[in-house]
Motif scaffolding. Structure first.
Motif, PDB file in Angstrom:
ATOM      1  N   MET A 148     -29.181 123.311  27.085  1.00 46.85           N
ATOM      2  CA  MET A 148     -29.463 122.519  25.894  1.00 46.85           C
ATOM      3  C   MET A 148     -28.581 121.276  25.935  1.00 46.85           C
ATOM      4  N   ASN A 149     -29.180 120.129  25.670  1.00 48.02           N
ATOM      5  CA  ASN A 149     -28.463 118.855  25.674  1.00 48.02           C
ATOM      6  C   ASN A 149     -28.410 118.305  24.251  1.00 48.02           C
ATOM      7  N   PHE A 150     -27.245 117.804  23.880  1.00 45.19           N
ATOM      8  CA  PHE A 150     -27.054 117.223  22.546  1.00 45.19           C
ATOM      9  C   PHE A 150     -26.372 115.874  22.708  1.00 45.19           C
ATOM     10  N   GLN A 151     -26.871 114.878  22.014  1.00 46.39           N
ATOM     11  CA  GLN A 151     -26.270 113.548  22.071  1.00 46.39           C
ATOM     12  C   GLN A 151     -25.794 113.150  20.679  1.00 46.39           C
ATOM     13  N   PHE A 152     -24.581 112.577  20.635  1.00 49.39           N
ATOM     14  CA  PHE A 152     -24.022 112.065  19.386  1.00 49.39           C
ATOM     15  C   PHE A 152     -23.513 110.657  19.641  1.00 49.39           C
ATOM     16  N   LYS A 153     -23.821 109.741  18.738  1.00 48.24           N
ATOM     17  CA  LYS A 153     -23.322 108.371  18.830  1.00 48.24           C
ATOM     18  C   LYS A 153     -22.440 108.125  17.614  1.00 48.24           C
ATOM     19  N   LEU A 154     -21.197 107.769  17.854  1.00 44.75           N
ATOM     20  CA  LEU A 154     -20.211 107.600  16.798  1.00 44.75           C
ATOM     21  C   LEU A 154     -19.658 106.190  16.810  1.00 44.75           C
ATOM     22  N   GLY A 155     -19.187 105.765  15.676  1.00 54.02           N
ATOM     23  CA  GLY A 155     -18.467 104.500  15.654  1.00 54.02           C
ATOM     24  C   GLY A 155     -18.660 103.781  14.343  1.00 54.02           C
ATOM     25  N   PRO A 156     -17.700 102.994  14.013  1.00 52.29           N
ATOM     26  CA  PRO A 156     -16.380 102.907  14.647  1.00 52.29           C
ATOM     27  C   PRO A 156     -15.529 104.147  14.319  1.00 52.29           C
ATOM     28  N   ILE A 157     -14.630 104.484  15.244  1.00 51.27           N
ATOM     29  CA  ILE A 157     -13.754 105.641  15.090  1.00 51.27           C
ATOM     30  C   ILE A 157     -12.313 105.169  15.108  1.00 51.27           C
ATOM     31  N   VAL A 158     -11.557 105.519  14.085  1.00 53.67           N
ATOM     32  CA  VAL A 158     -10.141 105.170  14.029  1.00 53.67           C
ATOM     33  C   VAL A 158      -9.344 106.292  14.684  1.00 53.67           C
ATOM     34  N   ILE A 159      -8.560 105.929  15.694  1.00 54.44           N
ATOM     35  CA  ILE A 159      -7.671 106.867  16.374  1.00 54.44           C
ATOM     36  C   ILE A 159      -6.277 106.641  15.809  1.00 54.44           C
ATOM     37  N   ASP A 160      -5.770 107.620  15.060  1.00 49.13           N
ATOM     38  CA  ASP A 160      -4.477 107.486  14.375  1.00 49.13           C
ATOM     39  C   ASP A 160      -3.289 107.808  15.271  1.00 49.13           C
ATOM     40  N   GLN A 161      -3.507 108.706  16.234  1.00 42.46           N
ATOM     41  CA  GLN A 161      -2.384 109.189  17.037  1.00 42.46           C
ATOM     42  C   GLN A 161      -2.877 109.582  18.425  1.00 42.46           C
ATOM     43  N   PRO A 162      -1.969 109.626  19.396  1.00 46.08           N
ATOM     44  CA  PRO A 162      -2.379 110.068  20.733  1.00 46.08           C
ATOM     45  C   PRO A 162      -2.730 111.544  20.706  1.00 46.08           C
ATOM     46  N   GLY A 163      -3.540 111.945  21.650  1.00 41.78           N
ATOM     47  CA  GLY A 163      -3.944 113.344  21.737  1.00 41.78           C
ATOM     48  C   GLY A 163      -5.338 113.455  22.311  1.00 41.78           C
ATOM     49  N   ARG A 164      -5.952 114.596  22.128  1.00 47.86           N
ATOM     50  CA  ARG A 164      -7.263 114.874  22.712  1.00 47.86           C
ATOM     51  C   ARG A 164      -8.381 114.865  21.679  1.00 47.86           C
ATOM     52  N   ILE A 165      -9.483 114.229  22.046  1.00 43.20           N
ATOM     53  CA  ILE A 165     -10.744 114.460  21.349  1.00 43.20           C
ATOM     54  C   ILE A 165     -11.281 115.753  21.952  1.00 43.20           C
ATOM     55  N   ARG A 166     -11.572 116.737  21.103  1.00 46.09           N
ATOM     56  CA  ARG A 166     -11.981 118.053  21.584  1.00 46.09           C
ATOM     57  C   ARG A 166     -13.382 118.395  21.072  1.00 46.09           C
ATOM     58  N   VAL A 167     -14.142 119.065  21.939  1.00 45.51           N
ATOM     59  CA  VAL A 167     -15.504 119.465  21.594  1.00 45.51           C
ATOM     60  C   VAL A 167     -15.635 120.966  21.858  1.00 45.51           C
ATOM     61  N   ARG A 168     -16.294 121.656  20.928  1.00 48.44           N
ATOM     62  CA  ARG A 168     -16.548 123.084  21.125  1.00 48.44           C
ATOM     63  C   ARG A 168     -17.894 123.441  20.516  1.00 48.44           C
ATOM     64  N   ALA A 169     -18.382 124.601  20.932  1.00 46.52           N
ATOM     65  CA  ALA A 169     -19.587 125.183  20.342  1.00 46.52           C
ATOM     66  C   ALA A 169     -19.180 126.475  19.648  1.00 46.52           C
ATOM     67  N   ILE A 170     -19.855 126.777  18.567  1.00 42.16           N
ATOM     68  CA  ILE A 170     -19.714 128.069  17.902  1.00 42.16           C
ATOM     69  C   ILE A 170     -21.072 128.746  18.039  1.00 42.16           C
ATOM     70  N   ARG A 171     -21.082 129.892  18.720  1.00 40.39           N
ATOM     71  CA  ARG A 171     -22.329 130.610  18.976  1.00 40.39           C
ATOM     72  C   ARG A 171     -22.090 132.086  18.694  1.00 40.39           C
ATOM     73  N   ASN A 172     -22.843 132.624  17.753  1.00 33.68           N
ATOM     74  CA  ASN A 172     -22.686 134.024  17.354  1.00 33.68           C
ATOM     75  C   ASN A 172     -21.230 134.354  17.034  1.00 33.68           C
ATOM     76  N   GLY A 173     -20.544 133.425  16.364  1.00 31.05           N
ATOM     77  CA  GLY A 173     -19.162 133.639  15.942  1.00 31.05           C
ATOM     78  C   GLY A 173     -18.119 133.403  17.013  1.00 31.05           C
ATOM     79  N   LEU A 174     -18.523 133.052  18.226  1.00 31.69           N
ATOM     80  CA  LEU A 174     -17.599 132.837  19.336  1.00 31.69           C
ATOM     81  C   LEU A 174     -17.394 131.347  19.562  1.00 31.69           C
ATOM     82  N   ALA A 175     -16.119 130.904  19.608  1.00 30.58           N
ATOM     83  CA  ALA A 175     -15.806 129.497  19.899  1.00 30.58           C
ATOM     84  C   ALA A 175     -15.775 129.307  21.412  1.00 30.58           C
ATOM     85  N   ILE A 176     -16.539 128.332  21.897  1.00 29.60           N
ATOM     86  CA  ILE A 176     -16.644 128.061  23.327  1.00 29.60           C
ATOM     87  C   ILE A 176     -16.205 126.618  23.567  1.00 29.60           C
TER      88      ILE A 176
END
Length: 156
Positions: free
Chosen positions: A110-138
């Motif tokens: 399954m492919n999902f596309q998201f277009k965002l902006g503008p995005i304010v980055i307040d601090q250094p660190g990671r942009i993180r992406v996860r899926a929740i499927r049947n209660g499990l974080a992936i």
């Protein structure tokens, strides 16, 4: 020895400046970003646009009630996700991959596309992406964002 293959749900994320859908069905990703962005400005800083392409794979015959994709900015929890998109199972477009594999290795993508902006980055660190499927974080990927503007100023 006869081993049983157990396919685990998984996926990955591509970060880029823009995703374009061509007339012939091709997809063009513009400004593909690697594992890290080094901003040339002090934080907070604004990314004018960010496209996120998420690929999620699971066994072809797996079922789920819903699949939720979440994206969190650096320093933020998933409770404050800037993307929280839920896809009921009947709306998820599953593309089977049927290339020369054993029946227990058949999977759906399954492919999902998201277009965002503008995005304010307040601090250094990671942009993180996860899926929740049947209660499990992936976990589906991340991209480190940092600034070297102050480092450049000191070096000059």
């Amino acid at each position: 020895m006869n081993e049983k293959y157990v396919f685990q749900p998984h996926g990955y994320t591509l970060f880029c400046e823009d995703v374009r859908h061509e007339v012939d069905g091709k997809i063009t990703m513009v400004g593909v970003l690697g594992a890290e962005i080094v901003l040339q400005a002090d934080l907070p800083s604004t990314l004018p646009q960010l496209s996120v392409w998420v690929i999620f794979c699971e066994a072809l015959n797996d079922s789920f009630d819903s699949l939720t994709i979440e994206l969190a900015l650096p320093g933020r929890s998933y409770e404050d996700a800037i993307i929280r998109a839920e896809f009921p199972s009947e709306q998820a477009q599953r593309e089977p991959i049927l290339d020369d594999v054993d029946a227990d290795e058949l999977r759906a993508v399954m492919n999902f596309q998201f277009k965002l902006g503008p995005i304010v980055i307040d601090q250094p660190g990671r942009i993180r992406v996860r899926a929740i499927r049947n209660g499990l974080a992936i976990p589906l990927g991340s991209m480190l964002i940092r600034s070297n503007a102050s480092e450049n100023t000191i070096q000059q």
